[in-house]
Design a protein around this motif. Structure first.
Motif, short mmCIF file in Angstrom:
data_model
loop_
_atom_site.label_atom_id
_atom_site.label_comp_id
_atom_site.label_asym_id
_atom_site.label_seq_id
_atom_site.Cartn_x
_atom_site.Cartn_y
_atom_site.Cartn_z
N TRP A 371 -3.13 -3.88 -7.85
CA TRP A 371 -4.00 -3.40 -6.78
C TRP A 371 -4.91 -2.28 -7.27
O TRP A 371 -5.84 -1.89 -6.60
CB TRP A 371 -3.17 -2.89 -5.59
CG TRP A 371 -2.50 -3.97 -4.84
CD1 TRP A 371 -1.18 -4.30 -4.90
CD2 TRP A 371 -3.09 -4.88 -3.91
NE1 TRP A 371 -0.91 -5.35 -4.08
CE2 TRP A 371 -2.06 -5.74 -3.44
CE3 TRP A 371 -4.37 -5.06 -3.42
CZ2 TRP A 371 -2.29 -6.73 -2.52
CZ3 TRP A 371 -4.60 -6.06 -2.50
CH2 TRP A 371 -3.57 -6.89 -2.06
N TRP A 381 -14.02 0.57 2.67
CA TRP A 381 -12.77 0.04 3.23
C TRP A 381 -13.02 -1.27 3.92
O TRP A 381 -14.08 -1.48 4.51
CB TRP A 381 -12.18 1.06 4.20
CG TRP A 381 -10.79 0.70 4.60
CD1 TRP A 381 -10.38 0.18 5.77
CD2 TRP A 381 -9.63 0.85 3.78
NE1 TRP A 381 -9.03 -0.01 5.74
CE2 TRP A 381 -8.54 0.39 4.54
CE3 TRP A 381 -9.42 1.32 2.50
CZ2 TRP A 381 -7.24 0.39 4.06
CZ3 TRP A 381 -8.12 1.32 2.01
CH2 TRP A 381 -7.06 0.86 2.78
N PRO A 386 -7.53 -7.34 2.21
CA PRO A 386 -7.01 -6.23 1.39
C PRO A 386 -7.59 -6.23 -0.02
O PRO A 386 -7.75 -5.16 -0.61
CB PRO A 386 -5.50 -6.48 1.37
CG PRO A 386 -5.27 -7.79 2.00
CD PRO A 386 -6.46 -8.13 2.80
N ALA A 389 -10.70 -4.17 -0.08
CA ALA A 389 -10.66 -2.82 0.46
C ALA A 389 -10.73 -1.79 -0.65
O ALA A 389 -10.04 -1.88 -1.66
CB ALA A 389 -9.38 -2.63 1.26
N ALA A 576 -4.50 4.87 6.39
CA ALA A 576 -4.16 3.49 6.03
C ALA A 576 -2.66 3.25 6.00
O ALA A 576 -2.22 2.11 6.09
CB ALA A 576 -4.78 3.14 4.68
N ASN A 579 -0.90 1.08 8.62
CA ASN A 579 -1.10 -0.37 8.66
C ASN A 579 0.21 -1.09 8.30
O ASN A 579 0.85 -0.74 7.32
CB ASN A 579 -2.18 -0.71 7.65
CG ASN A 579 -2.79 -2.06 7.91
OD1 ASN A 579 -2.09 -2.98 8.31
ND2 ASN A 579 -4.09 -2.16 7.71
N TYR A 584 -1.52 -4.21 2.70
CA TYR A 584 -2.06 -2.85 2.73
C TYR A 584 -0.95 -1.84 2.46
O TYR A 584 -1.06 -0.97 1.62
CB TYR A 584 -2.69 -2.56 4.09
CG TYR A 584 -4.03 -3.22 4.29
CD1 TYR A 584 -5.18 -2.64 3.79
CD2 TYR A 584 -4.12 -4.41 4.97
CE1 TYR A 584 -6.41 -3.25 3.96
CE2 TYR A 584 -5.34 -5.03 5.15
CZ TYR A 584 -6.49 -4.44 4.65
OH TYR A 584 -7.70 -5.03 4.82
N ARG A 585 0.15 -2.04 3.23
CA ARG A 585 1.20 -1.02 3.28
C ARG A 585 1.79 -0.75 1.90
O ARG A 585 1.95 0.40 1.50
CB ARG A 585 2.29 -1.52 4.22
CG ARG A 585 3.24 -0.47 4.69
CD ARG A 585 4.12 -1.13 5.74
NE ARG A 585 5.28 -0.33 6.04
CZ ARG A 585 5.29 0.65 6.92
NH1 ARG A 585 4.17 0.97 7.54
NH2 ARG A 585 6.38 1.33 7.18
N VAL A 588 -2.58 -1.90 -1.24
CA VAL A 588 -3.74 -1.03 -1.39
C VAL A 588 -3.35 0.44 -1.25
O VAL A 588 -3.80 1.29 -2.02
CB VAL A 588 -4.80 -1.41 -0.33
CG1 VAL A 588 -6.06 -0.62 -0.57
CG2 VAL A 588 -5.09 -2.87 -0.38
#
Lengths: 615, 340
Positions: A371, A381, A386, A389, A576, A579, A584-585, A588
């Motif tokens: 990532w 963003w 993702p 982002a 973020a 999320n 994402y969690r 990212v």
């Protein structure tokens, strides 16, 4: 018999206490390890999620081991045995990587802000002290130049910032009052008022220095012509400074963008180069070196333009990386016969990365499914995809906030430390005051960061009536926050300068300021820098005060200037992390956390390297 | 002036201009130093100014004794007790983690570790204090809380080793969840992480205090036949007590003011702690003073309302609390500095 049982008894006691001691030591080792294990877990979990090193093929590891890790470790092992090589390597690395980091940061900020505004500032704020210094070099004047440079810098800063921030509300009010008064008079009311705010600012800016010049000329007769010239520079440049939106800006905006980028980066770089070279080899070499740098950069730009490549980044890199690298490498190769080989160090690393990436591309080796990609830093963003982002606006915001904060906190912190260590007497009311200041600094260091946020909120939004969450307010708030850290570390650095140096300097007839400037400060600068860099590392991750002064936690546009709404990397991480989509969690966001951690670690490492080299 | 010229003294005296120049620099530098006083005054003025207007609408007694905190609801109520007790929960939790571990690490580094180990371990521990708190908060929320609830399994060997050798894939480290019924937002993971964050404060200040104990004391104790254990626990630690206590106070004051970790991991439900089942307080979501401030600050379009002013009232409480603690730590450590 009795003695035998006694020794037995004693040896049992001895063995018991031995076991007790060993147990105690084991407990202590475990306690120490808990901290280290926590550190490893923190980095490990996030690193595995952000980079997923397991997804890379073994070939990929072998490839980068062969091109990067192998040569790098070989070079490190070689240079460890040769101190001269090590020194040259450190200098070259500092020039290459330091230049690279600073130029990229500057480029990103300039791209977000448009370079013309900063160019105007550089020409006015930088031009004023530089022209005073140049004048001093030319006339070999030492009497007035010192204070003139300080005053010129202060004046330029105050006027440039002040005309935009502090002065304009006051001037607006006065101006309106004046217009109303004039309008009230029947005769004058029909005459169109010929001035606007810009002109009023310019009039004050030119008028005040001129009046000061006149008054001091009346009092002093000696060296009047020199004083006159210095003050004329003041008045002219101040006029330029304050009239910047009206007078200078339109002309500057006709210049092509790459020249503006070059002007902003080039002025400090080439100015420093010219100063350093002319100090070492005389005025002429300095001018030649500066000229060569300008011509070289122009060549780069021309080549880029003929190949129809965007020259902006190339110009910035040529000035920010090329010039210092050529200077350091050239100087080491010419003067340092033993250490010559050391300059290869940074190029081994860069070459290894480039070669590895090239082979990676051409053989299509499976790299890690990471990532941490360029997308993370160059894209805005994206809440839906993702992989798209990025945190570009926040990165720019963080660079701007921390850069401006360093510009504000470093001089003030160092100044305060110099006062407390070198000037403040031990006794009398001034000594007591210094004691109070020291106690106060110790207490400020313990104030929670949210409370600084409240200070920023009250000061900038309630008192000065700024819009919420400006870059400037954020920098100033964080500046207040790190001020005690900077002061305390600068004090330590100044304290470690031996008194014998000061006494020798006083013995030669130097004044206190001369001693501080040419004896104490050069010795203490590495220590002061160490502390400041550590403080910057802390400021990069600071979140709570920024939330309190209402810096937007999630923005999609980079700040366009110092007085537009800010953004910061840790705020993006904060917003973020709520999320729940795992991409994402733990994807990212973990990558963002790794970026923050790496930034912090790099700063700590730089600080430690500087400290170890100079202590 | 002319008289001095005759005696030749003028050459020894600096000219008026240079004296003025020196004075200018001195004043500029003094101005920098005075700025720090201005910062303190600014903090006090900005906090107390808004707090006073807050106390015009809410009486200080209600504020300090009220048991309900809901500034953003339709019928706002401003009792600070749930917030103070929330802060207390986090402080107690982090103290349990940090104080013994920090002291243990300090004793190890000062008395047992050889210089090379210390040169590596001490900076590594200090990294813990420099990690951005927002990263800590993220770690507590996304990694620590699920681990506490579900435990975790760690493949001891990475995939590309186990894939060709299926027999080896059995080696997976499994740790069961310690607190299965823990809330997503809870005080426990926040306290643990705050505790980890303040370990280096305890360990490095305590280590300085332990190292400052003169070697003559240690040698005297060894001369009387003491073991290393006795020397450490009965001579060195007691001699450095004030330094250790001052490190404790400073670390706890840092824990009180810690914001982001608690905001992200401990949630935002103000509650008075339940007394008999103390551990329940840690598995549930709480709200500390700092979290309350951030919540109000984050609520948009607030303007100059009572809720907005209450933020400053909490800020003032927090500022007073940490200032007192820092002052106590300073006094204690000053006493220990005088001892040797």
């Amino acid at each position: 018999m009795a003695t035998e049982s006694e020794t037995l008894h004693q040896s049992r006691r001895f063995r018991l206490s031995h076991i007790k001691g060993k147990l105690f030591e084991a407990v202590l080792v475990v306690a120490t390890l808990v901290g280290l294990v926590a550190l490893v877990m923190l980095f490990g979990f996030m690193f595995v999620d952000a980079v997923s090193p397991g997804s890379a093929s073994a070939e990929w590891y072998l490839l980068f081991f062969a091109t990067l890790v192998g040569p790098m470790s070989a070079f490190t092992l070689y240079s460890r045995r040769h101190p001269a090589v090590r020194g040259a390597n450190a200098r070259a690395s500092a020039a290459v990587f330091g230049g690279l980091a600073l130029s990229l940061a500057a480029f990103v900020v300039l791209r977000a802000m448009s370079p013309y505004g900063p160019l105007t500032y550089v020409i006015t704020v930088g031009g004023l002290p530089l022209s005073v210094v140049a004048y001093g070099r030319y006339t070999e004047e030492t009497y007035f130049i010192g204070p003139a440079v300080v005053l010129a810098t202060l004046l330029a800063i105050v006027w440039t910032l002040g005309s935009e921030v502090l002065l304009s509300p006051i001037l607006d009010a006065t101006f309106e009052l004046g217009v109303q008064l004039l309008g009230g008079l029947p005769v004058l009311g029909s005459v169109p008022v010929p001035v606007d705010r810009g002109h009023t600012v310019t009039a004050i800016a030119v008028g005040v220095p001129t009046l000061v010049a006149a008054s001091s000329l009346l009092r002093r007769r000696r060296s009047t012509d020199r004083l006159l010239v210095v003050l004329a520079v003041f008045a002219l440049s101040t006029a330029g400074t304050t009239g910047l939106n009206g007078l200078l800006r339109p002309y500057l905006e006709t210049v092509p963008a790459w020249m503006a980028y070059g002007g902003v980066i080039g002025t400090p770089v080439i100015g420093t180069l010219a100063l350093v070279v002319s100090r070492r080899r005389g005025l002429r070499s300095g001018v030649v070196a500066a000229g060569a740098a300008v011509v070289g950069t122009a060549l780069v730009a021309v080549v880029a333009l003929t190949l129809s490549v965007d020259p902006r980044l190339l110009v910035v890199l040529s000035l920010g990386v090329g010039v210092p690298t050529v200077y350091v490498v050239g100087r080491t190769v010419l003067t340092d016969r033993d250490g010559q080989v050391g300059v290869v160090g940074p190029f081994v690393i860069i070459g290894g990365i480039l070669l590895g990436a090239y082979i990676d591309q051409s053989l299509s080796v499976t790299g890690p499914d990471t990532w941490v990609t360029p997308t993370l830093l160059v894209e805005s963003w994206d809440g839906l995809f993702p992989t798209e982002a990025g945190a570009y606006p926040s990165t720019v915001g963080s660079v701007m906030i921390v850069g401006l904060m360093a510009l504000m906190a470093f001089p003030v912190g160092t100044g305060a430390a110099i006062y407390l260590e070198e000037y403040a007497p031990d006794s009398g009311w001034q000594g007591k005051l210094a004691g109070v200041i020291e106690l106060n600094i110790a207490n400020l260091a313990g104030v929670p960061s949210v409370v600084y946020g409240l200070l920023g909120l009250a000061l900038f939004q309630n008192v000065l009536d700024f819009a919420p969450g400006l870059v400037f307010s954020a920098s100033a708030t964080l500046g207040f926050l790190i001020l005690p850290i900077v002061i305390v570390s600068a004090q330590e650095a100044l304290r470690s300068v031996p008194d014998s140096l000061r006494e020798a300097s006083y013995g030669m007839g130097a004044s206190r300021w001369q001693t501080v400037r040419s004896v104490v400060l050069p010795e203490a600068v590495p220590g002061i820098l160490t502390g400041t860099i550590l403080a910057l590392g802390r400021a990069i991750g600071e979140t709570a005060p920024l939330i309190v002064i209402a810096v937007a936690t999630a923005t999609s546009s980079a700040p366009e200037g110092l007085f537009s709404s800010g953004a910061a990397l840790p705020l993006r991480l904060f917003s973020a992390s709520a999320n729940f989509d795992p991409a994402y969690r733990t994807g990212v966001v973990a990558a963002l956390a790794i970026v923050l951690l790496v930034l912090m670690l790099t700063m700590n490492a730089i600080a430690i390297i500087i400290r170890n080299r100079y202590q | 002036m002319s008289q001095k010229d005759e005696t030749g003294l003028s050459s020894l005296e600096r000219s008026e201009f240079i004296r003025r120049k020196e004075r200018l620099y001195r004043r500029l530098l003094a101005g920098c130093a005075l700025l720090t006083i201005a910062v303190t005054v600014g903090i006090v003025l900005s906090l107390s100014g808004q707090a006073l207007t807050f106390f015009e609408s809410v009486s200080p007694v209600d504020f300090l004794t009220g048991q309900d905190w809901s500034p953003l609801s339709n019928e706002p109520s401003y009792g600070v007790l749930p917030l103070v007790s929330g802060t207390l929960v986090v402080v107690v939790g982090s103290a349990v983690v940090a104080l013994p571990i920090g002291l243990g690490a300090a004793i190890y580094l000062s008395e047992y570790a050889n210089p090379r180990v210390r040169a590596v371990v001490k900076p590594m521990l200090e990294i813990l204090a420099g990690i951005p708190t927002v990263v800590y908060g993220y770690f507590a929320l996304v990694y620590l809380t699920p681990i506490l609830r579900n435990g975790f399994s760690l493949p001891v060997l990475p995939e590309f080793v186990t894939d060709p050798l299926p027999v080896v894939s059995e080696f997976t480290l499994v740790v069961p969840g310690l607190v299965p019924d823990i809330n997503t937002f809870n005080a426990l993971s926040a306290s643990i992480v705050v505790g980890v964050m303040i370990i280096p404060m305890v360990s490095s200040i305590s280590e300085d205090a332990l190292s400052a104990v003169p070697d003559s004391l240690r040698e005297a104790a060894y001369g009387l036949g003491s073991t290393k254990f006795d020397v450490s626990t009965k001579v060195v630690v007691p001699a450095a007590t004030s330094g250790i206590v001052s490190s404790y106070v400073l670390a706890l004051s840092r824990a009180i003011g810690e914001t982001m970790i608690v905001v992200m991991a401990a949630g935002e439900s103000p509650r008075i702690p339940t007394v008999p089942n103390v551990f329940d307080n840690f598995t549930e979501s709480i709200e500390t003073m700092t979290v309350a401030m951030v919540n109000i600050a984050q609520a948009e379009s607030l303007g100059e309302t009572v809720a907005y002013e209450s933020m400053f009232a909490i800020g003032l409480t927090l500022f007073g609390l940490t200032l007192t603690m820092n002052y106590i730590a300073e006094r204690i450590s000053r006493r220990y500095r005088e001892e040797y």
